[in-house]
Design a protein around this motif. Structure first.
Motif, PDB file in Angstrom:
ATOM      1  N   PRO A   1     -40.151  35.647 -26.281  1.00 33.45           N
ATOM      2  CA  PRO A   1     -40.667  36.629 -27.371  1.00 33.45           C
ATOM      3  C   PRO A   1     -41.478  37.994 -26.665  1.00 33.45           C
ATOM      4  O   PRO A   1     -42.314  37.502 -26.044  1.00 33.45           O
ATOM      5  N   ASN A   2     -41.067  39.074 -26.696  1.00 35.61           N
ATOM      6  CA  ASN A   2     -41.783  40.081 -26.571  1.00 35.61           C
ATOM      7  C   ASN A   2     -41.924  40.269 -24.997  1.00 35.61           C
ATOM      8  O   ASN A   2     -43.061  40.672 -24.671  1.00 35.61           O
ATOM      9  N   SER A   3     -40.993  39.883 -24.276  1.00 31.01           N
ATOM     10  CA  SER A   3     -41.212  39.881 -22.950  1.00 31.01           C
ATOM     11  C   SER A   3     -40.192  40.726 -22.234  1.00 31.01           C
ATOM     12  O   SER A   3     -40.271  41.038 -21.007  1.00 31.01           O
ATOM     13  N   ASN A   4     -39.769  41.723 -22.881  1.00 28.00           N
ATOM     14  CA  ASN A   4     -38.843  42.996 -22.575  1.00 28.00           C
ATOM     15  C   ASN A   4     -39.826  43.657 -21.420  1.00 28.00           C
ATOM     16  O   ASN A   4     -40.763  44.233 -22.136  1.00 28.00           O
ATOM     17  N   THR A   5     -39.481  44.086 -20.242  1.00 32.32           N
ATOM     18  CA  THR A   5     -40.247  45.001 -19.412  1.00 32.32           C
ATOM     19  C   THR A   5     -39.398  45.859 -18.874  1.00 32.32           C
ATOM     20  O   THR A   5     -38.089  45.608 -18.545  1.00 32.32           O
ATOM     21  N   SER A   6     -40.071  47.056 -18.567  1.00 31.83           N
ATOM     22  CA  SER A   6     -39.424  48.109 -17.414  1.00 31.83           C
ATOM     23  C   SER A   6     -39.641  47.868 -16.151  1.00 31.83           C
ATOM     24  O   SER A   6     -39.031  48.508 -15.414  1.00 31.83           O
ATOM     25  N   SER A   7     -40.548  46.903 -15.825  1.00 33.13           N
ATOM     26  CA  SER A   7     -40.762  46.484 -14.426  1.00 33.13           C
ATOM     27  C   SER A   7     -39.944  45.068 -14.314  1.00 33.13           C
ATOM     28  O   SER A   7     -39.908  44.262 -14.951  1.00 33.13           O
ATOM     29  N   PRO A   8     -39.577  45.036 -12.995  1.00 36.83           N
ATOM     30  CA  PRO A   8     -38.969  43.883 -12.575  1.00 36.83           C
ATOM     31  C   PRO A   8     -39.882  42.665 -12.232  1.00 36.83           C
ATOM     32  O   PRO A   8     -39.422  41.241 -12.053  1.00 36.83           O
ATOM     33  N   VAL A   9     -41.268  42.903 -12.690  1.00 35.71           N
ATOM     34  CA  VAL A   9     -42.108  41.870 -12.426  1.00 35.71           C
ATOM     35  C   VAL A   9     -42.841  41.382 -13.712  1.00 35.71           C
ATOM     36  O   VAL A   9     -43.005  42.291 -14.455  1.00 35.71           O
ATOM     37  N   TYR A  10     -42.764  40.132 -13.942  1.00 38.13           N
ATOM     38  CA  TYR A  10     -43.133  39.587 -15.346  1.00 38.13           C
ATOM     39  C   TYR A  10     -44.423  38.590 -14.686  1.00 38.13           C
ATOM     40  O   TYR A  10     -44.133  37.635 -13.985  1.00 38.13           O
ATOM     41  N   ILE A  11     -45.457  38.523 -15.235  1.00 38.34           N
ATOM     42  CA  ILE A  11     -46.791  37.686 -14.812  1.00 38.34           C
ATOM     43  C   ILE A  11     -46.849  36.731 -16.129  1.00 38.34           C
ATOM     44  O   ILE A  11     -47.043  37.164 -17.429  1.00 38.34           O
ATOM     45  N   LEU A  12     -46.719  35.521 -15.632  1.00 39.05           N
ATOM     46  CA  LEU A  12     -47.471  34.368 -16.797  1.00 39.05           C
ATOM     47  C   LEU A  12     -48.954  34.169 -16.590  1.00 39.05           C
ATOM     48  O   LEU A  12     -49.481  33.878 -15.433  1.00 39.05           O
ATOM     49  N   PHE A  13     -49.850  34.441 -17.535  1.00 35.94           N
ATOM     50  CA  PHE A  13     -51.158  34.463 -17.088  1.00 35.94           C
ATOM     51  C   PHE A  13     -51.853  33.224 -17.761  1.00 35.94           C
ATOM     52  O   PHE A  13     -51.499  32.751 -18.879  1.00 35.94           O
TER      53      PHE A  13
ATOM     54  N   ILE B   1     -33.858  53.980 -15.334  1.00 42.02           N
ATOM     55  CA  ILE B   1     -34.505  53.248 -16.491  1.00 42.02           C
ATOM     56  C   ILE B   1     -33.864  52.089 -16.675  1.00 42.02           C
ATOM     57  O   ILE B   1     -32.943  52.029 -17.535  1.00 42.02           O
ATOM     58  N   THR B   2     -34.357  50.912 -16.291  1.00 43.95           N
ATOM     59  CA  THR B   2     -33.888  49.709 -16.541  1.00 43.95           C
ATOM     60  C   THR B   2     -34.836  48.537 -17.164  1.00 43.95           C
ATOM     61  O   THR B   2     -36.135  48.739 -16.881  1.00 43.95           O
ATOM     62  N   VAL B   3     -34.274  48.180 -18.094  1.00 44.76           N
ATOM     63  CA  VAL B   3     -35.050  47.062 -18.988  1.00 44.76           C
ATOM     64  C   VAL B   3     -34.762  45.443 -18.700  1.00 44.76           C
ATOM     65  O   VAL B   3     -33.586  45.386 -18.564  1.00 44.76           O
ATOM     66  N   TYR B   4     -35.884  44.758 -18.496  1.00 44.69           N
ATOM     67  CA  TYR B   4     -35.546  43.402 -18.071  1.00 44.69           C
ATOM     68  C   TYR B   4     -35.636  42.672 -18.982  1.00 44.69           C
ATOM     69  O   TYR B   4     -36.619  42.750 -19.703  1.00 44.69           O
ATOM     70  N   SER B   5     -34.879  41.576 -19.184  1.00 42.07           N
ATOM     71  CA  SER B   5     -35.002  40.581 -20.195  1.00 42.07           C
ATOM     72  C   SER B   5     -35.463  39.092 -19.556  1.00 42.07           C
ATOM     73  O   SER B   5     -35.049  38.865 -18.482  1.00 42.07           O
ATOM     74  N   TRP B   6     -36.392  38.301 -20.073  1.00 48.33           N
ATOM     75  CA  TRP B   6     -37.013  37.058 -19.438  1.00 48.33           C
ATOM     76  C   TRP B   6     -36.728  35.936 -20.311  1.00 48.33           C
ATOM     77  O   TRP B   6     -36.549  36.004 -21.651  1.00 48.33           O
ATOM     78  N   TYR B   7     -36.330  34.922 -19.756  1.00 43.75           N
ATOM     79  CA  TYR B   7     -35.778  33.695 -20.554  1.00 43.75           C
ATOM     80  C   TYR B   7     -36.453  32.534 -20.013  1.00 43.75           C
ATOM     81  O   TYR B   7     -36.693  32.157 -18.890  1.00 43.75           O
ATOM     82  N   LYS B   8     -36.690  31.619 -20.976  1.00 43.63           N
ATOM     83  CA  LYS B   8     -37.319  30.425 -20.679  1.00 43.63           C
ATOM     84  C   LYS B   8     -36.303  29.173 -21.136  1.00 43.63           C
ATOM     85  O   LYS B   8     -36.041  29.226 -22.484  1.00 43.63           O
ATOM     86  N   ASN B   9     -35.834  28.323 -20.525  1.00 43.97           N
ATOM     87  CA  ASN B   9     -35.049  27.236 -20.667  1.00 43.97           C
ATOM     88  C   ASN B   9     -33.939  27.752 -21.437  1.00 43.97           C
ATOM     89  O   ASN B   9     -33.291  27.277 -22.571  1.00 43.97           O
ATOM     90  N   GLY B  10     -33.415  28.956 -21.172  1.00 45.73           N
ATOM     91  CA  GLY B  10     -32.068  29.565 -21.544  1.00 45.73           C
ATOM     92  C   GLY B  10     -32.314  30.447 -22.849  1.00 45.73           C
ATOM     93  O   GLY B  10     -31.372  31.077 -23.355  1.00 45.73           O
ATOM     94  N   GLN B  11     -33.546  30.380 -23.529  1.00 44.74           N
ATOM     95  CA  GLN B  11     -33.925  31.249 -24.548  1.00 44.74           C
ATOM     96  C   GLN B  11     -34.932  32.394 -24.249  1.00 44.74           C
ATOM     97  O   GLN B  11     -35.829  32.343 -23.480  1.00 44.74           O
ATOM     98  N   PRO B  12     -34.493  33.533 -25.006  1.00 47.59           N
ATOM     99  CA  PRO B  12     -35.451  34.634 -24.615  1.00 47.59           C
ATOM    100  C   PRO B  12     -36.834  34.435 -25.143  1.00 47.59           C
ATOM    101  O   PRO B  12     -37.335  33.743 -25.846  1.00 47.59           O
TER     102      PRO B  12
END
Length: 214
Positions: free
Chosen positions: A38-50, A25-36
């Motif tokens: 918002p609301n991007s933490n996911t339990s999946s290693p995949v994050y999609i920018l729509f 059970i791993t949660v991934y955090s995502w960053y843009k230009n070194g800043q978190p």
């Protein structure tokens, strides 16, 4: 990151990978230009920018929650977009007297940069191209040049066209008016004096004069 270069409204997939053994059970955090993000933490290693926009351009990275001090290397996303925020600067600024020259400069935000700037003049009869290039000089400007000019910015993605307003004032024409100064006594007209007056008035336009009591 797949892909790393896109046009606006396309999707981008970010995938976080590690050689370390992670908790099931791993949660991934995502960053843009070194800043978190918002609301991007996911339990999946995949994050999609729509449907990305130009504002999504930047450097992206990920980390495992609880180990944010060990982020991934950054991947850079480049977003291509058509001209936007197009504007025209006018020199000299302020009022431009008929017969003088004025310099117009068109600027636009675009990626890739604008390939071509085109200047058009629209009249009640037609639209004609007047100049190609970011800067355009109108010589011997007239009052008819106040409105009707447009700048078009173009790149391989799209185009944007904006109108141009030039504050042209016509040359002063001298003419003579007669002022009538009348005297009243107990609301009875007693005398009137005609006084010639030299005026300067800019045409086209109308100047309205009223009659006053003294």
């Amino acid at each position: 990151m797949d892909p790393t270069s896109v046009s606006e409204r396309e999707n981008v997939t970010l995938t976080c990978r590690t050689k370390c053994t992670l908790d099931p059970i791993t949660v991934y955090s995502w960053y843009k230009n070194g800043q978190p993000i918002p609301n991007s933490n996911t339990s999946s290693p995949v994050y999609i920018l729509f449907s990305v926009s130009s504002e999504d351009t930047g450097r992206y990275s990920c980390a495992v929650e609880g180990h944010e001090d060990l982020p991934s290397a950054e991947e850079t996303l480049t977003v291509r977009y058509g001209p936007k925020n197009t504007s025209v600067s006018i020199s000299p600024s302020g009022e431009i007297v008929e017969g003088s020259s004025v310099n117009l400069t068109c600027s636009s935000d675009a990626n890739p940069p604008v390939d071509k700037y085109t200047w058009y003049k629209v009249t009640y009869k037609n639209m004609s191209m007047r100049h190609s290039g970011q800067r355009y000089t109108i010589h011997n400007i007239s009052s008819e040049d106040r409105e009707g000019y447009y700048c078009e910015a173009l790149n391989i993605i799209g185009r944007e066209t904006i109108p141009v307003h030039i504050n042209v004032i016509c040359k002063y024409d001298t003419f003579c008016l007669f002022f009538v100064h009348c005297n009243f006594t107990d609301f009875i007209l007693t005398s009137c004096i005609y006084k010639p007056k030299i005026l300067q008035q800019c045409f086209p336009g109308f100047l309205w004069w009223g009659w006053g009591l003294s």
